[in-house]
Design an enzyme around this catalytic site. Structure first.
Site, PDB file in Angstrom:
ATOM      1  N   HIS A   1      -0.542  -5.057 -15.078  1.00 39.40           N
ATOM      2  CA  HIS A   1       0.743  -4.988 -15.777  1.00 39.40           C
ATOM      3  C   HIS A   1       1.257  -6.400 -16.062  1.00 39.40           C
ATOM      4  CE1 HIS A   1       4.909  -2.836 -16.066  1.00 39.40           C
ATOM      5  NE2 HIS A   1       4.532  -3.430 -17.182  1.00 39.40           N
TER       6      HIS A   1
ATOM      7  N   TYR B   1       3.701   3.657   3.249  1.00 35.00           N
ATOM      8  CA  TYR B   1       4.928   4.434   3.146  1.00 35.00           C
ATOM      9  C   TYR B   1       4.675   5.946   3.158  1.00 35.00           C
ATOM     10  CZ  TYR B   1       6.284  -0.132   1.259  1.00 35.00           C
ATOM     11  OH  TYR B   1       6.470  -1.474   1.071  1.00 35.00           O
TER      12      TYR B   1
ATOM     13  N   PHE C   1       0.881  -1.170   0.000  1.00 30.53           N
ATOM     14  CA  PHE C   1       0.000   0.000   0.000  1.00 30.53           C
ATOM     15  C   PHE C   1       0.923   1.226   0.000  1.00 30.53           C
ATOM     16  CE2 PHE C   1      -2.489  -3.419   1.643  1.00 30.53           C
ATOM     17  CZ  PHE C   1      -3.821  -3.135   1.403  1.00 30.53           C
ATOM     18  N   ASP C   2       1.263   1.697  -1.189  1.00 28.37           N
ATOM     19  CA  ASP C   2       2.313   2.706  -1.288  1.00 28.37           C
ATOM     20  C   ASP C   2       1.960   4.025  -0.623  1.00 28.37           C
ATOM     21  OD1 ASP C   2       4.075   1.047  -2.602  1.00 28.37           O
ATOM     22  OD2 ASP C   2       3.354   1.586  -4.590  1.00 28.37           O
TER      23      ASP C   2
ATOM     24  N   TYR D   1       9.812   1.627  -8.389  1.00 30.01           N
ATOM     25  CA  TYR D   1       8.812   2.284  -9.247  1.00 30.01           C
ATOM     26  C   TYR D   1       8.803   3.796  -9.049  1.00 30.01           C
ATOM     27  CZ  TYR D   1       5.761  -0.744 -12.024  1.00 30.01           C
ATOM     28  OH  TYR D   1       5.237  -1.544 -13.014  1.00 30.01           O
TER      29      TYR D   1
ATOM     30  N   ALA E   1      10.826   2.747  -4.105  1.00 36.15           N
ATOM     31  CA  ALA E   1      11.848   1.728  -4.359  1.00 36.15           C
ATOM     32  C   ALA E   1      12.136   1.645  -5.859  1.00 36.15           C
ATOM     33  CB  ALA E   1      11.432   0.388  -3.776  1.00 36.15           C
TER      34      ALA E   1
ATOM     35  N   GLY F   1      -0.652   4.319   2.070  1.00 34.47           N
ATOM     36  CA  GLY F   1      -0.943   4.100   3.478  1.00 34.47           C
ATOM     37  C   GLY F   1       0.200   3.498   4.266  1.00 34.47           C
TER      38      GLY F   1
ATOM     39  N   HIS G   1      -1.731  -2.356 -10.392  1.00 27.01           N
ATOM     40  CA  HIS G   1      -1.646  -1.110  -9.634  1.00 27.01           C
ATOM     41  C   HIS G   1      -3.077  -0.591  -9.478  1.00 27.01           C
ATOM     42  CE1 HIS G   1       2.768  -0.625 -10.403  1.00 27.01           C
ATOM     43  NE2 HIS G   1       2.457  -1.331 -11.480  1.00 27.01           N
TER      44      HIS G   1
END
Length: 736
Positions: free
Chosen positions: A682, A378, A373-374, A459, A457, A376, A511
């Site tokens: 993807h 990070y 959960f990019d 992406y 990281a 929430g 995504h």
């Protein structure tokens, strides 16, 4: 004085102490400044040391420090924005500037939440000081992600395993990830998983050298807890067969036992470089040569830009809005209004990215843990880049800064984090009277871009909020960066990924993004109307019958949503939604004024099963649109579709969209919230390697029966005297 705080490459500097003591605010929604963050964390530390009942807290690690927004009605009253059509704004009330802090008690492993308020003399005071429930974890910090690599590199077992496949200790690198879902570990421990790579030279693209094991660490105790060896596939006459009988993750064990369970050989990381820095490509690729046939393309505005800024408040082409940095959401746009021939008409109170998740599709352990959960877990803002003029943003640019907290309480500052500029975007409208002697009119479309670039990281995400002269808004997400990859044996089949280079397996993944709209279309009492487009049915409407002789008829049906809930998209009915205000109608169409939502190009079904690990935590992905009532409390309204505290959750939290809609509160003519889910699946291509060309998806928000007519009819026609013929050098004829 130089800072002792480690500053990530994406940021500018660190500020450990306040330079000035703010005593108020310019705009009630202005984000916390670096001065305020430093002052707030000092206040929290002082409060802890002054209370005997908090003596057990010996070491503090700050995780978040951010503005707690004032109540919606208070902000609108302060700005003079009406709550309903043809009514006066409410009288202003006092607004107290408040902040919210999450920190860790490192020694005991507990998490705390603190609310503070700013007094008139510039002093922050603690209002509430709450210990969070056991197992609740605030977001993972940038410093924890960086420290994860140090913990892994220093571990002797990791060094020995790396040495066995030809990797030296100094060549070990890893990306720290949230653990996803792994019930072998208690939720009270602060867990990360580390995805390992080798780097064989300075600035080498480490993702070209994936390693064949995954490490789990405790970020508080700074120890390695587990080393997992994923099983691998073998080719058989009946297709790919896994080296173990089942995909279930095995019990905790030693590294030696974990490798034995995987039932396969060790896999050295591939050595072939796949660099992305031009100077390195010139050394590592035999025939690399930069293209020489690209001539300069400059964007010039000799008379300056057409927008104006007052602090964080922007005005452009009848639009007015507040733009803010958020550690979690990245960009937050608030109090968006349009000046309709002198009438200030509210459209959106708040717009932002509320959550996202990236679930991967490989079923063999431990790969199912990969669903970050990019936002929430990070924080999109904490991962934002400092933008470079002429590279990330081209033309005449205005930047806004942002700041977030470090473990020490110092503010990490990103100087140029939000980019604002104008750009030409083709034709806005045009018509030619084709008859002899007829005239033509061409008006080019200019748009305002508010953007941010974030590195998660491997992406990169580019967030563009676009405003147009015809009253339209567009949300655009662009995806680039490097694929998340894993080691592959020579000749190994790849049923859940693509071999993008020898020994490099890029797993299938999705995504999924959740955008939160707090609408105020001509006021805060709004509706959501669901519209289906359907062919005329029934026996009397068959082709050749009286009601539909040619067989071509279709019409629309509309339903006003009455209760909270999520709604499916129906491709067969070309389903769409719009946000309306029943208190005002269009003079000609008779429809309620409104804004339509078009996200057909971004609607993506979630591939994970409804009872999967991913869907237990990311229930917001089940519907493309959710409608809930806005319920404000002491700590704000309903904000986060997957919950406020996301790391290490194992089920749907009570404060998430799936739980909210269970209440089935009324949403007709109410102050409501709309969560939009879009995404992309993807299936990696070799052409996505080593760095992926940008892929993008968008949401269009367009006026529908809101304006009397096309509001851009007053945009001047185009007569660009700088345009010339490409080859003759002659100036083009003026537009008619």
């Amino acid at each position: 004085m130089s800072s002792t705080v480690s500053v990530p490459a994406t940021a500018t500097t660190a500020q450990e102490r306040p330079h000035v003591i703010p005593t108020g605010f310019q705009h009630p929604l202005d984000p916390l400044t670096a001065d305020e963050i430093a002052a707030i964390t000092f206040t929290v530390r002082h409060y802890i040391t002054s209370k005997s009942e908090l003596d057990s807290i010996k070491a503090v690690k700050f995780i978040t420090t951010y503005l707690l927004p004032p109540p919606k009605k208070a902000v609108l009253a302060h700005l003079g924005i009406s709550l309903a059509p043809e009514t006066a704004p409410e009288p202003p009330v006092q607004i107290v500037r408040r902040a919210e802090v999450d920190f860790l008690d490192v020694v005991n492993g507990f998490s705390y939440n603190v609310i503070l308020s700013l007094q008139s003399e510039g002093k922050w005071v603690v209002d509430t000081f709450d210990k969070l429930p056991d197992g609740v974890q605030p977001q993972i910090s940038v410093e924890e992600l960086i420290q994860c690599e140090k913990i892994v590199k220093a571990d002797q077992n990791v060094q020995d395993l790396a040495k066995a496949v030809g990797v030296l200790p100094e060549q070990i690198y890893c990306d720290g990830w949230s653990i996803g879902y792994d019930d072998r570990f208690p939720q009270a421990r602060r867990i990360q998983q580390a995805l390992l790579f080798a780097r064989f030279s300075e600035h080498d693209n480490l993702y070209a050298h994936p390693m064949d094991f995954v490490v789990v660490i405790d970020a508080n105790t700074e120890e390695v807890l587990q080393i997992d060896f994923p099983p691998h596939y073998k080719s058989t006459a009946n297709g790919p067969v896994l080296s173990v009988p089942k995909t279930e993750i095995p019990p905790l064990s030693s590294a030696e036992e974990s490798f034995k369970i995987s039932n396969r050989e060790r896999i050295p990381p591939p050595k072939k470089p796949f660099d992305f820095l031009p100077d390195l490509m010139a050394k590592t690729e035999e025939q690399f040569k930069p293209r020489e046939d690209i001539k300069p393309l400059h964007i010039l505005q000799p008379e300056g830009v057409s927008f104006s800024m007052n602090g964080n408040e922007l005005e452009w082409q009848n639009w007015k809005m507040h733009i803010a940095f958020s550690h979690r959401e990245g960009i937050v746009l608030s109090t968006i209004t349009y000046n309709d021939h002198g009438e200030i008409r509210p459209i959106i109170y708040r717009l932002s990215l509320a959550e996202m998740v990236v679930p991967y599709g490989a079923p063999e352990y431990p790969h199912p843990r990969k669903f970050a959960f990019d936002s929430g877990e990070y924080g999109m803002g904490t991962m934002a880049n400092e933008l470079s003029l002429g590279c990330d943003c081209v033309g005449q640019i205005h930047y806004l800064p942002g700041a977030y907290v470090s473990h020490s309480g110092a503010a990490i500052v990103i100087k140029n984090v939000i980019c604002i500029h104008e750009e030409d975007n083709g034709v806005l409208w045009k018509h030619t009277d084709y008859r002899p002697g007829g005239r033509t009119q061409t008006t080019r479309r200019r748009r305002l871009v508010v953007s941010m670039v974030c590195t998660l990281a491997n992406y990169e995400y580019i967030w563009n909020y676009l405003f147009y002269q015809d009253g339209s808004i567009e949300i655009e997400a662009r995806l680039t960066g490097i694929l998340q990859v894993y080691a592959q044996q020579q000749g190994e089949p790849n049923p859940f990924g693509t071999t993008v280079a020898p020994g490099v397996n890029a797993h299938y993944h999705q995504h999924m993004f959740s955008f939160r709209i707090d609408p105020m279309v001509d006021g805060i009492k709004n509706n959501v109307v669901e519209q289906d487009i359907i062919p005329i049915g029934g026996e009397k409407s068959a082709t050749g019958e009286d009601f539909n002789f040619a067989g071509n008829a279709f019409t629309t049906t509309e339903t006003v949503l009455e209760k909270e809930g999520g709604r499916e998209y129906d491709f067969a009915k070309e389903r769409r939604w719009r946000i309306t205000n029943s208190a005002r109608k269009h003079y000609a169409s008779g429809k309620d004024v409104g804004y339509s939502i078009s996200m057909k190009g971004g609607i993506t079904p979630i591939m994970a099963r409804s009872d999967s690990w991913a869907l237990r935590r990311a229930g917001f992905t089940q519907y493309p649109i959710w409608v809930v009532k806005d319920v404000e409390g002491p700590k704000g309204g309903r904000m986060w579709p997957a919950g406020k505290y996301v790391p290490q959750t194992r089920a749907q939290p009570e404060d998430s969209v799936g739980s909210w809609v269970a209440g089935e509160l009324p949403v007709k003519d109410e102050d409501l919230l709309v969560f939009l889910t879009v995404g992309t699946t993807h299936i990696p291509r070799p052409e996505d390697w080593p760095v992926m060309p940008v892929e993008h998806l968008n949401i269009a928000i367009k006026p529908q029966s809101f304006f009397d007519k096309n509001p851009s009819m007053d945009v001047p026609g185009t007569k660009d005297g700088k345009s010339v013929s490409a080859f003759s050098g002659d100036a083009c004829e003026s537009c008619h």
